[in-house]
Design a protein around this motif. Structure first.
Motif, PDB file in Angstrom:
ATOM      1  N   GLY A 169     -12.547 -33.755  11.200  1.00 19.98           N
ATOM      2  CA  GLY A 169     -12.066 -32.467  10.700  1.00 19.98           C
ATOM      3  C   GLY A 169     -11.754 -32.506   9.218  1.00 19.98           C
ATOM      4  N   LYS A 170     -11.696 -33.706   8.634  1.00 19.91           N
ATOM      5  CA  LYS A 170     -11.366 -33.826   7.221  1.00 19.91           C
ATOM      6  C   LYS A 170     -12.326 -34.725   6.442  1.00 19.91           C
ATOM      7  CE  LYS A 170      -6.476 -32.914   7.834  1.00 19.91           C
ATOM      8  NZ  LYS A 170      -6.072 -32.061   6.695  1.00 19.91           N
ATOM      9  N   SER A 171     -13.186 -35.467   7.146  1.00 15.69           N
ATOM     10  CA  SER A 171     -13.965 -36.497   6.441  1.00 15.69           C
ATOM     11  C   SER A 171     -15.265 -35.975   5.849  1.00 15.69           C
ATOM     12  CB  SER A 171     -14.280 -37.647   7.404  1.00 15.69           C
ATOM     13  OG  SER A 171     -15.110 -37.183   8.451  1.00 15.69           O
ATOM     14  N   VAL A 209      -6.625 -42.714   0.844  1.00 17.45           N
ATOM     15  CA  VAL A 209      -5.517 -42.472   1.778  1.00 17.45           C
ATOM     16  C   VAL A 209      -4.982 -41.083   1.514  1.00 17.45           C
ATOM     17  CG1 VAL A 209      -3.100 -43.124   2.250  1.00 17.45           C
ATOM     18  CG2 VAL A 209      -4.856 -44.896   2.076  1.00 17.45           C
ATOM     19  N   ASP A 210      -4.592 -40.397   2.573  1.00 12.40           N
ATOM     20  CA  ASP A 210      -3.986 -39.085   2.418  1.00 12.40           C
ATOM     21  C   ASP A 210      -2.614 -39.099   3.077  1.00 12.40           C
ATOM     22  OD1 ASP A 210      -3.723 -36.426   1.738  1.00 12.40           O
ATOM     23  OD2 ASP A 210      -4.781 -35.691   3.512  1.00 12.40           O
ATOM     24  N   PHE A 211      -1.585 -38.760   2.294  1.00 14.22           N
ATOM     25  CA  PHE A 211      -0.228 -38.710   2.841  1.00 14.22           C
ATOM     26  C   PHE A 211       0.080 -37.300   3.364  1.00 14.22           C
ATOM     27  CE2 PHE A 211       0.003 -42.702   0.551  1.00 14.22           C
ATOM     28  CZ  PHE A 211       0.762 -43.473   1.416  1.00 14.22           C
ATOM     29  N   GLY A 266       0.937 -41.184   6.634  1.00  9.66           N
ATOM     30  CA  GLY A 266      -0.381 -41.025   6.009  1.00  9.66           C
ATOM     31  C   GLY A 266      -1.482 -41.498   6.936  1.00  9.66           C
ATOM     32  N   TYR A 267      -2.721 -41.340   6.510  1.00  8.04           N
ATOM     33  CA  TYR A 267      -3.861 -41.865   7.261  1.00  8.04           C
ATOM     34  C   TYR A 267      -4.944 -42.268   6.265  1.00  8.04           C
ATOM     35  CZ  TYR A 267      -6.352 -37.473   6.357  1.00  8.04           C
ATOM     36  OH  TYR A 267      -6.954 -36.425   5.737  1.00  8.04           O
ATOM     37  N   HIS A 268      -5.840 -43.156   6.697  1.00  9.00           N
ATOM     38  CA  HIS A 268      -6.958 -43.543   5.838  1.00  9.00           C
ATOM     39  C   HIS A 268      -8.103 -42.560   6.018  1.00  9.00           C
ATOM     40  CE1 HIS A 268      -4.825 -47.372   5.444  1.00  9.00           C
ATOM     41  NE2 HIS A 268      -5.489 -47.465   4.313  1.00  9.00           N
ATOM     42  N   ASN A 325      -8.620 -31.263  -3.352  1.00  7.83           N
ATOM     43  CA  ASN A 325      -8.723 -30.283  -2.270  1.00  7.83           C
ATOM     44  C   ASN A 325      -9.241 -31.019  -1.044  1.00  7.83           C
ATOM     45  OD1 ASN A 325      -9.149 -28.265  -0.445  1.00  7.83           O
ATOM     46  ND2 ASN A 325     -10.260 -26.907  -1.836  1.00  7.83           N
ATOM     47  N   ASP A 326      -8.364 -31.200  -0.078  1.00  7.78           N
ATOM     48  CA  ASP A 326      -8.713 -31.892   1.167  1.00  7.78           C
ATOM     49  C   ASP A 326      -9.188 -30.838   2.169  1.00  7.78           C
ATOM     50  OD1 ASP A 326      -8.887 -33.658   3.298  1.00  7.78           O
ATOM     51  OD2 ASP A 326      -6.737 -33.625   3.706  1.00  7.78           O
ATOM     52  N   TRP A 327     -10.470 -30.455   2.028  1.00 13.77           N
ATOM     53  CA  TRP A 327     -11.062 -29.450   2.926  1.00 13.77           C
ATOM     54  C   TRP A 327     -10.827 -29.869   4.370  1.00 13.77           C
ATOM     55  CZ3 TRP A 327     -13.116 -25.362   0.247  1.00 13.77           C
ATOM     56  CH2 TRP A 327     -13.459 -25.572  -1.088  1.00 13.77           C
ATOM     57  N   GLY A 360      -0.838 -35.344   0.104  1.00 13.55           N
ATOM     58  CA  GLY A 360      -0.697 -34.410   1.214  1.00 13.55           C
ATOM     59  C   GLY A 360      -0.518 -33.016   0.631  1.00 13.55           C
ATOM     60  N   THR A 361      -0.722 -32.023   1.472  1.00 18.97           N
ATOM     61  CA  THR A 361      -0.661 -30.635   1.049  1.00 18.97           C
ATOM     62  C   THR A 361       0.669 -30.330   0.383  1.00 18.97           C
ATOM     63  OG1 THR A 361      -1.941 -30.168   3.000  1.00 18.97           O
ATOM     64  CG2 THR A 361      -0.986 -28.276   1.868  1.00 18.97           C
ATOM     65  N   VAL A 362       0.593 -29.659  -0.754  1.00 17.75           N
ATOM     66  CA  VAL A 362       1.803 -29.296  -1.476  1.00 17.75           C
ATOM     67  C   VAL A 362       2.191 -27.883  -1.040  1.00 17.75           C
ATOM     68  CG1 VAL A 362       2.840 -29.004  -3.748  1.00 17.75           C
ATOM     69  CG2 VAL A 362       1.022 -30.704  -3.416  1.00 17.75           C
ATOM     70  N   ILE A 398      -8.382 -25.194   3.300  1.00 19.50           N
ATOM     71  CA  ILE A 398      -8.186 -26.070   2.139  1.00 19.50           C
ATOM     72  C   ILE A 398      -6.846 -26.782   2.277  1.00 19.50           C
ATOM     73  CG2 ILE A 398      -9.408 -24.470   0.625  1.00 19.50           C
ATOM     74  CD1 ILE A 398      -6.298 -24.142  -0.537  1.00 19.50           C
ATOM     75  N   GLU A 399      -6.647 -27.809   1.475  1.00 20.81           N
ATOM     76  CA  GLU A 399      -5.311 -28.366   1.279  1.00 20.81           C
ATOM     77  C   GLU A 399      -5.170 -28.691  -0.198  1.00 20.81           C
ATOM     78  OE1 GLU A 399      -3.930 -30.052   5.547  1.00 20.81           O
ATOM     79  OE2 GLU A 399      -4.922 -31.528   4.274  1.00 20.81           O
ATOM     80  N   ALA A 400      -4.219 -28.056  -0.865  1.00 26.62           N
ATOM     81  CA  ALA A 400      -3.970 -28.280  -2.283  1.00 26.62           C
ATOM     82  C   ALA A 400      -3.075 -29.501  -2.441  1.00 26.62           C
ATOM     83  CB  ALA A 400      -3.311 -27.050  -2.894  1.00 26.62           C
ATOM     84  N   GLU A 401      -3.591 -30.527  -3.108  1.00 25.80           N
ATOM     85  CA  GLU A 401      -2.857 -31.791  -3.200  1.00 25.80           C
ATOM     86  C   GLU A 401      -2.992 -32.375  -4.610  1.00 25.80           C
ATOM     87  OE1 GLU A 401      -3.630 -34.541  -0.028  1.00 25.80           O
ATOM     88  OE2 GLU A 401      -4.237 -32.962   1.382  1.00 25.80           O
ATOM     89  N   LEU A 402      -2.145 -33.361  -4.876  1.00 28.36           N
ATOM     90  CA  LEU A 402      -2.284 -34.173  -6.070  1.00 28.36           C
ATOM     91  C   LEU A 402      -2.736 -35.558  -5.597  1.00 28.36           C
ATOM     92  CD1 LEU A 402      -1.595 -33.262  -8.937  1.00 28.36           C
ATOM     93  CD2 LEU A 402       0.564 -34.479  -8.736  1.00 28.36           C
TER      94      LEU A 402
HETATM   95 CA   LIG Z   1      -4.496 -33.504   3.513  1.00 30.33          CA
END
Ligand SMILES: [Ca+2]
Ligand SMILES: O=C(O)/C=C/C(=O)CC(=O)CC(=O)O
Ligand SMILES: [Mg+2]
Length: 396
Positions: free
Chosen positions: A232-234, A105-107, A138-140, A212-214, A323-325, A178-182
């Motif tokens: 676009g993200k999977s 899951v990505d918030f 969020g989304y799965h 990193n959620d490319w 989610g992106t920080v 990119i998306e920088a996340e924890l």
């Molecule tokens: Ca993301």
């Protein structure tokens, strides 16, 4: 026997002890713990088969008592002698994906990121949707395409269409980001029909990784209405190889920024689970951003509570990302679409102009948290390089 020397100021001191999965040439992947510049083979050091496996899942499923007891034993080992056969130099091992990812899951928990993306994707609407301050949106995502740091990322192809185009066209993404996340890793799941309360967070969550959620912004912008991110993200999501246990983050715990309006009761936390973690993003070796995790509006405990409030079960190996920080300042933004304002304000990276990622570019995200007595707890890094789009049959 070996006494492991931990260099002064190491981000992998006895207060950290992150878990990962490693192998040496000709051997099978198994669980290890990082200490200084060494990796301790836990199956050998603790003589326990749960660590002789290629993922952390079996150990994580044993629950918080076992996590605490194991951490105590490793702490003792770290301060004494470790059997020679259990000690490897970290530069000599290969690191693998540490968990078998169950659900992903990505918030979308940064108010700064959500507002920026709102302005960029939906310039004619309010930046934040009306639900945003009432629930962690969020989304799965796609668990099967989570990869470990160091895995090359093939540029995705797909349908692209800008508002100026009459029809979509097919081709390699031109706005790879990119998306920088924890990311938070669930150790102990929960049964169907029984939500996990905010206070139960540490009974379920084992630890945290960098993510990193490319993101292919052109594919995303065309496909996402109304069901949200999809292809676009999977295509790939990278995670760091070391899972930092929650216990190592005790000194990093801070309250979230004030939440107004007050959230519904199931989202109110009594103990703070905001985290004071500093992240660093490098593009081809140059630092381009320092996203501050303490700015995140929703805490990971609130994310887990929300994720299960409808009765959905959680499973060992579930990964939920923050989610992106992004922080309030420009140089604190965790995605290039924000840093370059939709590609309109290029960055200079090693003397070259950049908006989105080019083939051959490499991105690394690292992070540190405050530990006990002035020590630093490191997450290591999540790194990835962009390869050209796969050639093959295309409907161009
Ligand atoms: Ca993301
Ligand atoms: O606002 C949108 O339509 C899209 C936002 C994102 O791409 C962000 C996302 O994946 C969640 C996050 O990382 O914050
Ligand atoms: Mg992804």
């Amino acid at each position: 026997m070996t006494r492991i020397d931990v260099p002064d100021g190491s981000p992998f001191g006895v207060g950290n002890l992150p878990y990962g999965v490693f192998s040496t040439p000709g051997t099978e992947p198994r669980v290890g713990v990082r200490l200084g510049d060494s990796v301790i083979d836990l199956a050998v050091a603790l003589d326990d088969d749960v660590f002789a496996r290629p993922t952390l899942n079996a150990f994580m499923a044993q629950g918080p008592r076992r996590w605490a007891e194991t951490r105590e034993r490793i702490t003792e080992l770290a301060q004494g002698d470790v059997p020679d056969a259990a000690v490897h130099e970290s530069s000599q091992v290969r690191l693998h994906l540490p968990i078998e990812v169950a659900d992903y899951v990505d918030f979308y928990a940064s108010e700064h990121h959500a507002s920026n993306l709102g302005r960029l994707f939906r310039p004619d609407s309010e930046p934040l949707m009306p639900n945003w301050k009432h629930l962690p949106v969020g989304y799965h995502g796609r668990a099967g395409t989570v990869v470990v740091s160091g895995t090359d990322i093939v540029r995705p192809s797909g349908q692209r269409k800008t508002p100026a185009d009459a029809a979509p066209e097919f081709g390699p993404s031109r706005r790879l980001d990119i998306e920088a996340e924890l990311g938070f890793v669930v150790g102990v799941g929960s049964p169907l029909g029984s939500p996990v309360a905010c206070e139960e967070f540490a009974e379920h969550v084992f630890g945290a990784v960098l993510v990193n959620d490319w993101s292919a912004r052109d594919i995303q912008a065309w496909e996402y209405v109304p069901l949200g991110p999809f292809l676009g993200k999977s295509f790939a999501t990278s995670v760091s190889p070391w899972v930092v246990p929650l216990a190592a983050l005790e000194n990093a715990r801070v309250p979230t920024p004030p939440q107004q309006p007050e959230p519904l009761p199931y989202l109110r936390e009594k103990e703070p689970w905001g985290l004071d973690i500093e992240m660093t993003v490098t593009w081809n070796g140059q630092v381009v951003s320092r996203p501050p995790y303490r700015e995140m509006y929703w805490s990971p405990a609130q994310m887990l509570a929300h994720m299960t409030i409808n009765g959905a079960s959680a499973r060992t190996g579930d990964l939920f990302a923050s989610g992106t920080v992004s922080g309030p300042e420009k140089e604190q933004r965790g995605a290039f679409i924000e840093l370059t304002w939709g590609g309109r304000e290029p960055l200079r990276v090693n003397g070259e102009e950049r908006t989105f990622l080019e083939d051959g570019d490499e991105v690394a995200i690292s992070a540190t948290a405050p530990g006990a007595d002035g020590s630093v707890v490191g997450f290591g890094e999540v790194r990835g390089r962009v390869l050209p789009a796969a050639s093959g049959r295309r409907s161009e």
